[in-house]
Structure formats: structure tokens, C-alpha cells
Design an enzyme around this catalytic site. Structure first.
Site, mmCIF file in Angstrom:
data_model
loop_
_atom_site.group_PDB
_atom_site.id
_atom_site.type_symbol
_atom_site.label_atom_id
_atom_site.label_comp_id
_atom_site.label_asym_id
_atom_site.label_seq_id
_atom_site.Cartn_x
_atom_site.Cartn_y
_atom_site.Cartn_z
ATOM 1 N N GLU A 143 1.637 5.745 3.482
ATOM 2 C CA GLU A 143 2.167 4.715 2.214
ATOM 3 C C GLU A 143 3.370 5.124 1.559
ATOM 4 O O GLU A 143 3.440 5.276 0.366
ATOM 5 C CB GLU A 143 1.313 4.202 1.434
ATOM 6 N N GLU A 303 -3.936 -0.091 8.648
ATOM 7 C CA GLU A 303 -5.088 -0.279 8.046
ATOM 8 C C GLU A 303 -5.262 -1.627 7.622
ATOM 9 O O GLU A 303 -4.449 -2.569 7.221
ATOM 10 C CB GLU A 303 -4.926 0.353 6.390
HETATM 11 C C1 GAL Z 1 -4.069 2.260 1.105
HETATM 12 C C2 GAL Z 1 -4.224 3.662 1.494
HETATM 13 C C3 GAL Z 1 -5.612 4.159 1.883
HETATM 14 C C4 GAL Z 1 -6.448 3.734 0.991
HETATM 15 C C5 GAL Z 1 -6.664 2.166 0.966
HETATM 16 C C6 GAL Z 1 -7.654 1.510 -0.122
HETATM 17 O O1 GAL Z 1 -3.201 1.885 0.185
HETATM 18 O O2 GAL Z 1 -3.221 4.114 2.440
HETATM 19 O O3 GAL Z 1 -5.598 5.419 1.924
HETATM 20 O O4 GAL Z 1 -6.380 4.160 -0.339
HETATM 21 O O5 GAL Z 1 -5.118 1.780 0.468
HETATM 22 O O6 GAL Z 1 -7.283 0.633 -0.750
#
Ligand code: GAL
Length: 655
Positions: A143, A303
Site C-alpha cells: 500500500e 486484498e
Molecule cells: C490493508 C493492509 C493490510 C491490512 C489490512 C487490514 O490496508 O494492506 O496489511 O492491514 O489493511 O485492514
């Protein structure tokens, strides 16, 4: 095939769980696992002492279960020894203080020492795993937002960036308009990042300087991505490389960041609590299309919401049945070819221990796992889907310059660049019209309708391109706060707004009213009355016709929305920010004039897109609401449960 993956953090679990986790994943049909992105201290626990055996073992286990790896470079979280021994590797915040490196992401991506260590760990990984069949792709860092570190390395880099751009300090002074408040620079070293001490805010600084600063910060992150990319490619020239984007506080110019990468990636966390306000803009469809625009092709979700979020905040609402699948299908409907769910099992330690993954701490199969199984079975059955893409006749221009400038200087209370973009976008979705979100400079020849919201900072080439596009028989839509600034970020003078667009739009703005959160009304020439808010341009028609006029305030009767014939095409000017229905009715009219087919009977909150290729077509209908919905499509009655996705194939089969 659309691939399904999960995000997995083997270093956070006892080794005894690896095998059973891989086996459970394989049984579910998971084909990809994303690992490694935060594992630096497990890989290099002491300076120059590497431990790859555990990662070798993890990769071997997954390979045995036919699960491929997306390997993350672990550079988001350097080990503590680095910060302790080389404090200059830690970022400085916007108040000019060094961060306490106790959480994550505190490394300074311009620090030569950090870069040396980053290069070494990536080299080690690439030399060991690059080109191996088990490695499906690489993910760079995590990110990456644009780099707002204020340390001496970053300050120096900003000075060098400015010098390279302007060559002489006189040219820089002219471009930034530094005569104001005696702000003239006489030396490059006087140029510093905006430091926010004593309650100062970024909008107190010279906006032209801020615009260049934001451009610099974005380029700095893009360079860092290129740096990592070239290390991996040294060892594996054919590596497929991505990074996981997000839309946080500091959005970089992702279009340029992804240029050297193979595929765009995004972390997709749609809301689990749906707002009651029917005017709320909560759909993630907009960002999904924005991400598809980064490389103007299909993308990956690295994700995907797999449970209620709860890191650094109270735990969010549980996903209602069908929501997890529906949201994943929504991503597919916008061009995702790989969806990796966050995360396999909820962390048992650390700040994210209540940010739920697919499995709860109890580690038992649950409703989300059952939904995942259904999702995988469904997408696996849809033959040919990954050979299709979204083909659009409509486009919207998104420009980081507008984002930076408007974010830094909200034009009225609550005014945001994304609001009107989302309003247009939602209208397109509800009318079943694919829309591409494209960067400036994109060839427009395949489009019939191009929307250009709040084109605040002007690049003359884009203006000429839009004139030519309209002249050739297409439609252009320009909105309020367009033509305000030159490309340096200073106001254009000696011309009525929308300055560079007065010819195209055939109108000029005699006065503006920044009404903020107040609400007023406009009435269209067809009789529809719509609420407007935020901003009102008082538009005078030169060669255009009014489409809607204000009903309230001292300017009642003045034009708010206009249309102008331009060459063989048309240019609309929208001088205000309206409610959702205004955009729906406008776009319905414009699309029907432009010969773009629409579906005009979808209830609010139903989104429809099409993925196709010359041989096949899939029309998606997604109910992005908490209520069941129904409508008639091609004489058939279609019903959708909350968050349900239905897909119609070219041969008329619902799948
Ligand atoms: C994303 C991040 C993950 C984890 C996820 C949960 O922003 O890439 O590592 O933190 O959020 O909220």
C-alpha cells in the site's frame, strides 16, 4: 480462469499449522497464496544474516498442494536492528519529527541506507525464487502512498526535483507566483517540504508550490517502485510484478506508478454497514473502475474483504450473508481476474488481532468459509470469463493534479473532487453502461461520451483534445470548477470561467456561490426539480441552451446546466453539484443521443456492467443494497437478494 487466493502470513503462525492450512485451502479450491510482504525480520533477523529455510519450506508445502505464490518484497517493515543502528532510515512526519518506528511503514524510501538494505533483501529473494515455477507473481512493498517524508534526504530530493523542472530559480518563482507575501526564493535550498507545526495546515501554503510538492511526492514513490522492479527483473526478466494500491490520505499518480509493472493491484474493502442516506455514495464500483484505468486493462485484487475490519478502530459490522461473495463478484464484474481474500486466519497478535479474516480465532470452518467455497465453485464454472474485459463507449477523466489541488483547497465546505465523479459513475452503473476512468492523454477515439469533472488545473493539450473530440460528433461534459488554474496551479486571469472551455461550452460564468452544505433547487427544461449543494455557478449562455436553471436564491432563473452544439457534437456544462437523480437523468439523455444503449429501469443501488470479447458476453447485475430488489430485463423478471450478483450470458442463460 478467474483465480482465487488468500493472504497468508506464515511467519505469524506456528510451523505446525502450515501444512493443515495449505491442505484446507487446496480443498476449498484456492490457487494462489500471497505471502512475505511483512516478513523482513524473519528473513534477516540480524544485519546480513539471512534465513530463507522457513520460506523455502512454506513454498514447498504450498507447491505440493498446487497453490502458487505471490511473493511480497518485505520492505514495508524493516527489522528493528536497522532503525536502531541507522536512525536516518526512519521517516520524518509532516511536523518534521522522526517517527517512532513501532508500528509499520516507517521507513524512508529515499534514505540511501534503507535503499541499500532493501536492494540486498530483494536481491536475495529474487536470486533464490525468481523464475521458479511456484512463483506466480511478485508484489512490491505494501500500500505505497505518495511519499510525504520530510527528512533531509527527501528535502534534498525535492530541491533537486524542482531544479530539474525549472532550471532557473526565476522560472520557479514565476510559475509559483511567489511575489505573494514576499515568498520569492533566491536559492534552491530555501525550498523545503510543507512543515505543519504551530497549527499550520497545508492550505495555508502557496497552492502552486503544494501542487508541485504533491507531484514530487508521487514521483518519489513511483521511482521507488521502479527501483524494486528493476532488482527483481535483474534476476527474473519475465517476472509478473504488481503492487497493492489503496486510496488513503496520499494518493499517488497510480497511472504512472504502474507503468513499469505488469498488472494493477488493489486492496478492496467495501463497507459492511450500508448508510441509510439514499444520497450516500458508498459503492466500491467507482474505485474498481479507477483501478482498471491504471493500466487500462483487467487487474487483481490483492486484498479482498474476508471479514469485518477492526484494526486501529472499533470492530466493524459483521458481513451479512451473501455480502462477501457479492463484493468479490462485484470486483470481477469490473475487471478483476484474480481475487485474493484478506486474510486466511485472523491474526492472534498485533494491532490487527480483531481485523477479521476468513477464519476466526477459533479456526473452525464458518459461514464465510462456506461462502468462499460457493464463490470459488461459481467463478470456476464460468468458462472464458478471464478472457473477457470491459469494453466501454463512455469514459471519465481522472487527473491526480485535480485531486491534489482540490484536496489542498476544498472549494467550499465539504467539497471533494471525488464526489461529482462518483455521482456520474453511479448513474452509469445504474443505467448499465460500462465506463472507463482514464488518465489525461488517453486516446479518446473509441469513446462517444467523455465526462471531465472539475477540471481545475488546466493542461492545454487536454482542452484541445476535448474540442476535437466534441467537434467530431461526440459529447463532452464539463463541470463547475473547471478552467480555474493554469498548469502551475495559479489562477487564469482575464477571462470568464470556465476560461479555456468558454468556446467549447458556449457559456461563461458571471459569478460563483460556494454554498457549502446548504441545499438549493434547480429545474430542468423537462420539468424535473433536483436538489443541488456545494457550489453554484451563475451561467450565462453565449451560444449554448439552458438545460436547467436555479429556482432559489437571488439568482433564481439563471442557468445552472447548459448544452452547446460544437462542431458535429455537444458540450454540456454543469455549474453545480446535484443529487443522484440529476446525473441519472442527464446521462440517460446524453447516452441515448450518443447511441449508447442503457437499461433505464434498474432500481437504485443495482449496478450493471458487461465483460465481453468478440465471442462471448457476460452481463452482470449486482444488488449493492441491503434490500431485495426486482426488475424486468428483456421481458424476464429478475430478482436479486441483498448483495446478490446474477450474470446473463450471451445465449440468454442466467448463471
Ligand atoms: C490493508 C493492509 C493490510 C491490512 C489490512 C487490514 O490496508 O494492506 O496489511 O492491514 O489493511 O485492514
Amino acid at each position: 480462469m478467474i483465480l482465487t487466493g488468500v493472504d497468508y502470513y506464515p511467519e505469524q503462525w506456528d510451523e505446525s499449522l502450515w501444512e493443515s492450512d495449505a491442505e484446507r485451502m487446496a480443498v476449498l479450491g484456492i490457487r494462489v497464496v500471497r505471502i512475505g510482504e511483512f516478513a523482513w525480520s524473519a528473513l534477516e533477523p540480524e544485519e546480513n544474516t539471512f534465513h530463507f529455510e522457513w520460506l523455502d519450506k512454506v513454498i514447498q508445502i504450498f507447491t505440493r498442494y498446487h497453490i502458487s505464490i505471490i511473493l511480497g518484497t518485505p520492505t514495508n517493515c524493516p527489522p528493528r536492528w536497522m532503525f536502531q543502528k541507522y536512525p536516518e532510515t526512519v521517516q520524518q512526519n509532516q511536523s518534521g519529527q522522526r517517527l517512532q518506528p513501532n508500528i509499520r511503514g516507517e521507513r524512508c524510501i529515499s534514505s540511501p541506507v534503507f535503499l541499500k538494505f532493501a536492494e540486498r533483501i530483494i536481491e536475495n529473494m529474487a536470486a533464490r525464487y525468481g523464475g521458479k515455477e511456484s512463483i506466480y507473481a511478485w508484489q512490491i512493498d505494501n500500500e505505497l502512498e505518495s511519499n510525504h517524508c520530510t527528512c533531509s534526504y527527501c528535502t534534498h530530493a525535492f530541491q533537486k526535483w524542482a531544479e530539474k523542472k525549472y532550471k532557473t530559480i526565476q522560472k520557479l518563482n514565476k510559475a509559483w507566483g511567489t511575489a505573494m507575501w514576499s515568498g520569492t526564493y533566491s536559492d534552491w535550498e530555501q525550498i523545503e517540504p510543507p512543515i505543519l507545526t504551530e497549527g499550520r495546515k497545508t492550505d495555508w501554503y502557496n497552492p502552486a508550490y503544494m501542487l508541485d510538492y504533491e507531484r514530487f511526492c508521487s514521483e518519489s514513490s513511483a521511482e521507488y517502485v521502479q527501483f524494486q522492479c528493476s532488482i527483481i527483473r535483474r534476476y527474473d526478466p519475465n517476472a509478473v510484478i504488481t503492487t497493492n494500491s489503496c486510496f488513503g490520505k496520499y494518493t499517488p499518480d497510480y497511472h504512472s506508478m504502474y507503468q513499469t509493472l505488469n498488472v494493477a493491484g488493489y486492496d478492496n474493502y467495501p463497507p459492511t454497514a450500508i448508510p441509510d442516506d439514499p444520497q450516500a455514495l458508498y459503492s466500491n464500483a467507482f474505485v474498481l473502475d479507477l483501478v482498471r484505468g491504471f493500466k487500462q486493462k483487467n487487474f487483481w485484487i490483492l486484498e479482498q474483504l474476508g471479514g469485518p475490519m477492526g484494526c486501529w478502530m472499533p470492530i466493524k459490522k459483521q458481513l451479512v450473508p451473501g455480502m462477501m461473495n457479492g463484493y468479490a463478484m462485484q470486483a470481477v464484474a469490473h475487471g478483476a481476474d484474480l481475487v485474493s481474500f484478506f486474510r486466511w486466519r485472523t491474526a492472534a497478535s498485533g494491532a490487527e488481532m480483531f481485523c477479521y479474516g476468513l477464519l476466526n480465532h477459533d479456526n473452525h470452518d464458518n459461514a464465510r468459509i462456506a461462502e468462499l467455497k460457493e464463490y470459488i465453485q461459481r467463478v470456476n464454472k464460468i468458462n472464458g470469463l478471464s478472457d473477457t474485459s470491459l469494453i466501454s463507449q463512455a469514459a471519465m477523466i481522472y487527473s491526480p493534479d485535480q485531486e491534489y489541488s482540490i484536496k489542498n483547497q476544498a472549494q467550499s465546505e465539504g467539497f471533494a473532487y471525488w464526489t461529482q465523479m462518483r455521482l456520474f459513475h453511479e448513474a452509469c452503473m445504474n443505467l448499465g453502461v460500462n465506463i472507463d476512468i482514464i488518465p489525461e492523454g488517453t486516446d479518446l477515439s473509441k469513446y462517444k461520451t467523455v465526462i471531465v469533472p472539475e477540471y481545475f488545473v488546466v493542461h492545454q493539450k487536454t482542452v484541445e483534445q476535448l474540442e476535437e473530440f466534441a467537434g467530431n460528433g461526440n459529447s463532452v461534459i464539463i463541470t463547475n470548477r473547471s478552467g480555474v488554474k493554469d498548469e502551475n496551479g495559479c489562477c487564469i486571469i482575464n477571462d470568464y470561467l470556465p476560461t479555456v472551455f468558454t468556446k467549447l461550452c458556449g457559456c461563461h460564468v458571471t459569478e460563483t456561490d460556494a454554498i457549502g452544505t446548504l441545499k438549493q433547487r434547480i429545474r430542468s427544461v423537462h420539468g424535473g426539480v433536483y436538489q443541488v449543494t456545494s457550489w453554484c455557478d451563475l451561467v450565462e449562455c453565449d451560444t449554448c441552451e439552458p438545460v436547467a436553471e436555479y429556482l432559489d436564491s437571488w439568482y433564481a432563473g439563471t442557468a445552472a446546466v447548459t448544452v452547446n452544439k460544437y462542431g458535429k457534437g455537444k458540450a454540456y456544462y454543469i455549474g453545480t453539484v446535484g443529487e443522484k437523480n440529476l446525473y441519472r437523468s442527464l446521462m440517460l439523455e446524453i447516452f441515448s443521443q450518443d447511441g449508447i444503449p442503457t437499461i433505464d429501469n434498474l432500481p437504485a443501488g443495482i449496478e450493471s456492467t458487461v465483460r465481453s470479447n468478440p465471442n462471448m458476453q457476460f452481463r452482470f447485475f449486482f444488488n449493492n443494497t441491503e434490500k431485495a430488489a426486482g426488475f424486468i430485463y428483456h421481458h424476464e423478471s429478475v430478482s436479486l437478494k441483498p448483495f446478490e450478483m446474477k450474470i446473463l450470458t450471451q445465449s440468454g442463460e442466467w448463471i
